[in-house]
Design a protein around this motif. Structure first.
Motif, PDB file in Angstrom:
ATOM      1  N   ILE B 177      -9.135   2.310 -18.670  1.00 13.09           N
ATOM      2  CA  ILE B 177     -10.195   1.313 -18.543  1.00 13.09           C
ATOM      3  C   ILE B 177     -10.403   0.962 -17.071  1.00 13.09           C
ATOM      4  CG2 ILE B 177     -10.894  -1.016 -19.222  1.00 13.09           C
ATOM      5  CD1 ILE B 177     -10.845   1.013 -21.523  1.00 13.09           C
ATOM      6  N   ALA B 178      -9.305   0.952 -16.311  1.00  8.14           N
ATOM      7  CA  ALA B 178      -9.413   0.628 -14.885  1.00  8.14           C
ATOM      8  C   ALA B 178     -10.239   1.670 -14.142  1.00  8.14           C
ATOM      9  CB  ALA B 178      -8.019   0.534 -14.265  1.00  8.14           C
ATOM     10  N   GLY B 179     -10.264   2.907 -14.641  1.00  8.38           N
ATOM     11  CA  GLY B 179     -10.982   3.965 -13.942  1.00  8.38           C
ATOM     12  C   GLY B 179     -12.489   3.915 -14.118  1.00  8.38           C
ATOM     13  N   MET B 238     -10.767   2.277 -27.392  1.00 13.47           N
ATOM     14  CA  MET B 238      -9.644   1.814 -26.572  1.00 13.47           C
ATOM     15  C   MET B 238      -9.915   0.427 -26.018  1.00 13.47           C
ATOM     16  SD  MET B 238      -8.205   4.983 -24.353  1.00 13.47           S
ATOM     17  CE  MET B 238      -9.755   5.697 -23.867  1.00 13.47           C
ATOM     18  N   TYR B 239     -11.145   0.227 -25.514  1.00 14.11           N
ATOM     19  CA  TYR B 239     -11.459  -1.036 -24.862  1.00 14.11           C
ATOM     20  C   TYR B 239     -11.390  -2.198 -25.847  1.00 14.11           C
ATOM     21  CZ  TYR B 239     -13.591  -4.458 -21.832  1.00 14.11           C
ATOM     22  OH  TYR B 239     -13.793  -5.568 -21.080  1.00 14.11           O
ATOM     23  N   LEU B 240     -11.890  -1.947 -27.061  1.00 13.53           N
ATOM     24  CA  LEU B 240     -11.908  -3.031 -28.038  1.00 13.53           C
ATOM     25  C   LEU B 240     -10.570  -3.193 -28.745  1.00 13.53           C
ATOM     26  CD1 LEU B 240     -15.449  -2.421 -29.473  1.00 13.53           C
ATOM     27  CD2 LEU B 240     -14.726  -4.184 -27.872  1.00 13.53           C
ATOM     28  N   GLY B 241      -9.624  -2.313 -28.398  1.00 17.07           N
ATOM     29  CA  GLY B 241      -8.286  -2.494 -28.959  1.00 17.07           C
ATOM     30  C   GLY B 241      -8.123  -1.951 -30.365  1.00 17.07           C
ATOM     31  N   ALA B 424     -11.228  -2.207  -9.884  1.00 18.35           N
ATOM     32  CA  ALA B 424     -10.337  -1.506 -10.801  1.00 18.35           C
ATOM     33  C   ALA B 424      -9.628  -2.457 -11.755  1.00 18.35           C
ATOM     34  CB  ALA B 424      -9.307  -0.692 -10.017  1.00 18.35           C
ATOM     35  N   THR B 425      -9.383  -3.688 -11.336  1.00 19.83           N
ATOM     36  CA  THR B 425      -8.509  -4.544 -12.152  1.00 19.83           C
ATOM     37  C   THR B 425      -9.265  -5.449 -13.118  1.00 19.83           C
ATOM     38  OG1 THR B 425      -8.472  -6.143 -10.354  1.00 19.83           O
ATOM     39  CG2 THR B 425      -6.633  -4.609 -10.490  1.00 19.83           C
ATOM     40  N   ASN B 430      -9.644  -7.821 -18.772  1.00 17.76           N
ATOM     41  CA  ASN B 430     -10.496  -8.478 -19.750  1.00 17.76           C
ATOM     42  C   ASN B 430     -10.673  -7.711 -21.045  1.00 17.76           C
ATOM     43  OD1 ASN B 430     -11.626 -11.045 -18.565  1.00 17.76           O
ATOM     44  ND2 ASN B 430     -11.762  -9.587 -16.876  1.00 17.76           N
ATOM     45  N   MET B 431      -9.832  -6.677 -21.228  1.00 18.57           N
ATOM     46  CA  MET B 431      -9.980  -5.948 -22.482  1.00 18.57           C
ATOM     47  C   MET B 431      -9.123  -6.578 -23.565  1.00 18.57           C
ATOM     48  SD  MET B 431      -7.780  -2.605 -21.572  1.00 18.57           S
ATOM     49  CE  MET B 431      -6.742  -2.161 -22.917  1.00 18.57           C
TER      50      MET B 431
END
Lengths: 169, 437
Positions: B177-179, B238-241, B424-425, B430-431
């Motif tokens: 996600i950071a990428g 992935m982002y939404l878990g 990047a952070t 915030n995910m």
């Protein structure tokens, strides 16, 4: 003999591919179980075992497909004398892979002797997933010896990336 | 350092084995063996095997072969044609014209593939001949392709980030996600460069495109919809878990296979070819990781990482100075080693430094990826240069020169990352928390 060995490496590679396929299935089943609220104990451990098996069983196959990465600046710069560097590389490769093969067999023996059981919820006797790892390591050692012998006899090794097409990393 | 000579021998063996062309994984194994013999009295072989076993059978690592497989499946579809057809009507009007299809195409494909060579071949096999037909300047065509293909390593999924995450035990999902934002930012800098150069350069006079109505453009890009859906599925889950990185990879493989089946490019042959390709590539990386796992065990005994971290600490470098030193260090290493090897080789030494300097480890993952990306387009060993050489028959020097502006843009990117670490952070912070990281 040549054909038998090539078939052996390819066969192990195919087995490794099968492990990848099973790995995919395990992950899918595990996700479905989670959504349905059914428990699938040890799924992550099983995935790990198949991951290890897929990697090790394919080592020899990948070597013959010239897929393993090496720094080739010096090799290319040597021109005609490249053969000596190749022999050196294959000697080191043979030593390292035999060492790996020897201790991977010892790992299996140790796991059987001490009756090691996975600490995860799968409680698998560890020697079971370690056997394919040992087999793969032995095959890699065989493949290195095979290439070293061929190289000394014919001044050519069997690594051939051209038979295979597709994007490597 | 009390063991000065022992450390010198250790480093010498490292250079000797790697430099002489021994396969990277086995070279690392050999160096680690020498290190263990020099610095400990422990039984080396058994320690090695326990380490390699636990490193090779890890759950997080299983994302790796699956993401490789997904890329292999898509590589064998008609995706590259569809991408050019679908993207070109939208890019034709921009200053710089269809050169942008290189960059946007790479960005899109990077989001379904973890390697930059795969991104390069997939996008390039269609865009190079098409752009040549339209008489775009050759250096622009090749340079932008070489540069933009490196996005394959930054935009998730990324094999380098998986390897980094596995080696330092950080969440792969967070790294992925950071990428995203840095990847998109880098892509837009590339596009900006193309737009500016197209205005400045006197020999930028491609054949104009036939005008197309809005509906025609939409109709042309309908083939892109499945890919976009696939990207949303993989990254979104992935982002939404909903899914861990490994599970998202499994989604990706199934999605890619479905997409190939709908296109009619999935048959037994392509299926086997993609699976065997994935098997080879992941075995290659697994051997490096096995060697690296043993090496980092050995490194611990040599005391080298701690000594170096203390030494760096005693220099009282500012964060910026430390990062600059690392930047140069990785560019030099990247001249000789591929990205994955340089990450696994150095991380045991670099990680303590980074942690001691209080640098965010997720952020550093993105930093390291940008830097090894640069190495992909610098001679003598730049993987993208090799691939492009095979595709275009140009000389290495020509390609490297064409890619130089992209290299400089990436240097700018490093400074942007240092000045605005939030790039990047912010997203990973915030995910939503995933199932078990």
């Amino acid at each position: 003999m040549r054909r038998f060995l090539d078939k052996l490496y390819l066969g192990a590679g195919a087995l490794a591919a099968l492990c990848l396929l099973i790995l995919l299935c395990i992950i899918v089943v595990q996700m479905v179980c989670r959504w349905l609220g059914i428990s699938f104990p040890g799924s992550t451990a099983y995935a790990g075992y198949f991951m290890a098996a897929a990697s090790f069983l394919a080592f020899a196959y990948a070597l013959n497909a010239d897929a393993h990465i090496r720094v080739s600046i010096l090799l290319n710069a040597l021109g005609k004398r490249r053969i000596w560097a190749e022999i050196w590389c294959f000697i080191i490769g043979t030593l390292a892979s035999c060492y790996l093969a020897f201790y991977s067999v010892r790992l299996v023996q140790g796991s059987i002797r001490w009756n090691d059981i996975s600490q995860g919820r799968d409680a698998t006797p560890l020697w079971v997933p370690q056997v394919p790892v040992a087999i793969g390591a032995i095959l890699l050692a065989i493949c290195f010896i095979d290439n070293l012998v061929t190289l000394l006899k014919t001044h050519k090794h069997n690594l051939n990336g051209e038979k295979f097409t597709g994007p490597e990393v | 350092m009390e063991n000065f000579y022992a450390i010198m021998i250790f480093v010498f063996v490292l250079f000797l084995l790697l430099g002489s062309g021994v396969w990277v994984g086995l070279a690392l194994l050999g160096v680690a063996f020498v290190g263990m013999e020099l610095f400990t009295t422990r039984p080396v072989g058994d320690a090695m095997m326990t380490t390699i076993w636990s490193a090779s059978s890890s759950w997080t690592l299983s994302a790796l072969p699956l993401f490789i497989w997904m890329g292999e499946v898509l590589f064998r579809t008609k995706l590259s044609e569809d991408m050019f057809k679908g993207l070109s009507p939208w890019m034709a009007r921009l200053p710089g014209g269809l050169i942008h299809t290189n960059i946007v195409g790479c960005t899109v494909f990077a989001a379904v593939s973890g390697s930059s060579a795969a991104t390069l071949t997939t996008v390039g096999k269609m865009s190079i001949p098409e752009l040549r037909k339209r008489e775009y300047p050759e250096t622009m065509v090749i340079g932008t392709l070489a540069g933009a293909a490196t996005l394959g390593l930054m935009i998730p999924p990324s094999l380098t980030l998986i390897v980094y995450g596995v080696t330092i035990n950080e969440s792969i999902t967070k790294l992925f996600i950071a990428g995203i934002l840095p990847g998109l930012f880098l892509a837009s800098m590339f596009m900006l460069y193309v737009a500016v150069m197209s205005k400045l350069s006197p020999n930028f006079s491609p054949k104009p495109e036939a005008p197309m109505s809005f509906m025609e453009r939409v109709a042309n890009s309908r083939f892109l919809i499945p890919v976009i859906l696939l990207i949303l599925l993989v990254i979104g889950s992935m982002y939404l878990g909903f899914a861990t990185a490994t599970e998202a990879a499994a989604f990706g493989v199934l999605g890619a296979l479905t997409l190939a089946a709908f296109q009619g490019s999935l048959n037994w042959q392509t299926f086997v070819a993609s699976l065997m390709g994935a098997t080879r590539t992941s075995a290659m990386i697994a051997l490096i990781l096995a060697g690296a796992a043993f090496l980092s065990l050995a490194m611990g005994f040599t005391g080298l990482p701690r000594a170096l971290a203390e030494w760096i600490g005693s220099l009282e470098l500012s964060r910026f100075e430390l990062l600059m030193a690392l930047l140069v260090f990785y560019i030099v290493i990247g001249c000789f080693l591929d990205g994955i090897s340089s990450v696994v080789l150095t991380i045991a030494v670099v990680e303590p430094m980074i942690r001691q300097a209080g640098i965010d480890i997720i952020w550093f993952g993105i930093f390291i990826v940008v830097v090894v990306e640069m190495a992909q387009i610098t001679p003598p060993i730049g993987f993208n240069l090799f691939v492009l050489q095979g595709m275009t028959q140009h000389e290495m020097g020509y390609i490297a020169k064409a890619a130089l502006p992209m290299f400089l843009i990436m240097v700018v990117m490093v400074f942007v990352l240092i000045m605005f670490p939030e790039l990047a952070t912010w997203l990973p912070e915030n995910m939503r928390q995933g199932p078990g990281g």
